[in-house]
Design a protein around this motif. Structure first.
Motif, PDB file in Angstrom:
ATOM      1  N   VAL A  40      55.293 145.235 119.769  1.00 47.70           N
ATOM      2  CA  VAL A  40      55.172 145.099 118.148  1.00 47.70           C
ATOM      3  C   VAL A  40      54.721 143.390 118.298  1.00 47.70           C
ATOM      4  CG1 VAL A  40      56.414 144.434 116.109  1.00 47.70           C
ATOM      5  CG2 VAL A  40      56.927 146.418 117.495  1.00 47.70           C
ATOM      6  N   PRO A  41      53.619 143.196 117.406  1.00 44.60           N
ATOM      7  CA  PRO A  41      53.240 141.685 117.411  1.00 44.60           C
ATOM      8  C   PRO A  41      54.383 140.812 116.703  1.00 44.60           C
ATOM      9  CG  PRO A  41      51.684 142.851 116.376  1.00 44.60           C
ATOM     10  CD  PRO A  41      52.906 143.917 116.592  1.00 44.60           C
ATOM     11  N   GLU A  42      54.219 139.441 117.009  1.00 43.74           N
ATOM     12  CA  GLU A  42      55.471 138.783 116.846  1.00 43.74           C
ATOM     13  C   GLU A  42      55.660 138.640 115.341  1.00 43.74           C
ATOM     14  OE1 GLU A  42      57.600 137.046 118.676  1.00 43.74           O
ATOM     15  OE2 GLU A  42      56.855 138.014 120.265  1.00 43.74           O
ATOM     16  N   VAL A  64      49.742 148.826 108.221  1.00 40.06           N
ATOM     17  CA  VAL A  64      48.431 148.861 108.242  1.00 40.06           C
ATOM     18  C   VAL A  64      47.936 147.422 109.086  1.00 40.06           C
ATOM     19  CG1 VAL A  64      46.417 148.209 106.902  1.00 40.06           C
ATOM     20  CG2 VAL A  64      47.722 149.977 106.286  1.00 40.06           C
ATOM     21  N   ARG A  65      48.935 146.394 108.609  1.00 39.01           N
ATOM     22  CA  ARG A  65      48.470 145.251 109.377  1.00 39.01           C
ATOM     23  C   ARG A  65      48.964 145.176 111.125  1.00 39.01           C
ATOM     24  NH1 ARG A  65      51.738 140.794 110.742  1.00 39.01           N
ATOM     25  NH2 ARG A  65      53.169 141.711 109.144  1.00 39.01           N
ATOM     26  N   VAL A  66      49.795 146.012 111.413  1.00 41.10           N
ATOM     27  CA  VAL A  66      50.262 146.238 112.611  1.00 41.10           C
ATOM     28  C   VAL A  66      49.297 146.895 113.321  1.00 41.10           C
ATOM     29  CG1 VAL A  66      51.926 147.350 114.060  1.00 41.10           C
ATOM     30  CG2 VAL A  66      52.556 146.005 112.376  1.00 41.10           C
ATOM     31  N   ASP A  72      42.673 145.670 117.315  1.00 47.03           N
ATOM     32  CA  ASP A  72      41.836 144.274 117.570  1.00 47.03           C
ATOM     33  C   ASP A  72      42.162 143.978 119.200  1.00 47.03           C
ATOM     34  OD1 ASP A  72      40.857 144.150 115.060  1.00 47.03           O
ATOM     35  OD2 ASP A  72      42.066 142.602 114.193  1.00 47.03           O
ATOM     36  N   GLY A  73      43.394 144.201 119.582  1.00 46.11           N
ATOM     37  CA  GLY A  73      43.755 144.205 121.036  1.00 46.11           C
ATOM     38  C   GLY A  73      43.218 145.049 121.871  1.00 46.11           C
TER      39      GLY A  73
END
Length: 76
Positions: A40-42, A64-66, A72-73
């Motif tokens: 999970v992103p920070e 949606v942001r995650v 993108d990664g």
């Protein structure tokens, strides 16, 4: 008026699924598994402490942001 006799057919009923009936659930499961397996992103780990205002966003907007961050990664 007498009722007609019902005769049974001897044989098996065969049902064929279209290709997408098997592929779409498999893709959805693979996507869900990939999202659960990735870190999970920070920013989404602690939304209350995020400085970009994600604490006031709805849960759908956070998901949606995650997903965008994950894609993108993968792309870059």
């Amino acid at each position: 008026m007498p009722a007609g006799r019902h005769t049974r057919t001897r044989g098996t009923a065969q049902t064929r699924l279209p290709w997408w009936a098997a592929v779409l659930p498999a893709l959805a499961f693979a996507a869900l598994f990939a999202l659960l397996a990735l870190p999970v992103p920070e920013a989404s780990a602690a939304p209350a402490a995020a400085a970009d205002g994600t604490a006031s966003q709805s849960p759908v907007a956070q998901v949606v942001r995650v997903v965008r961050h994950t894609l993108d990664g993968w792309i870059s």
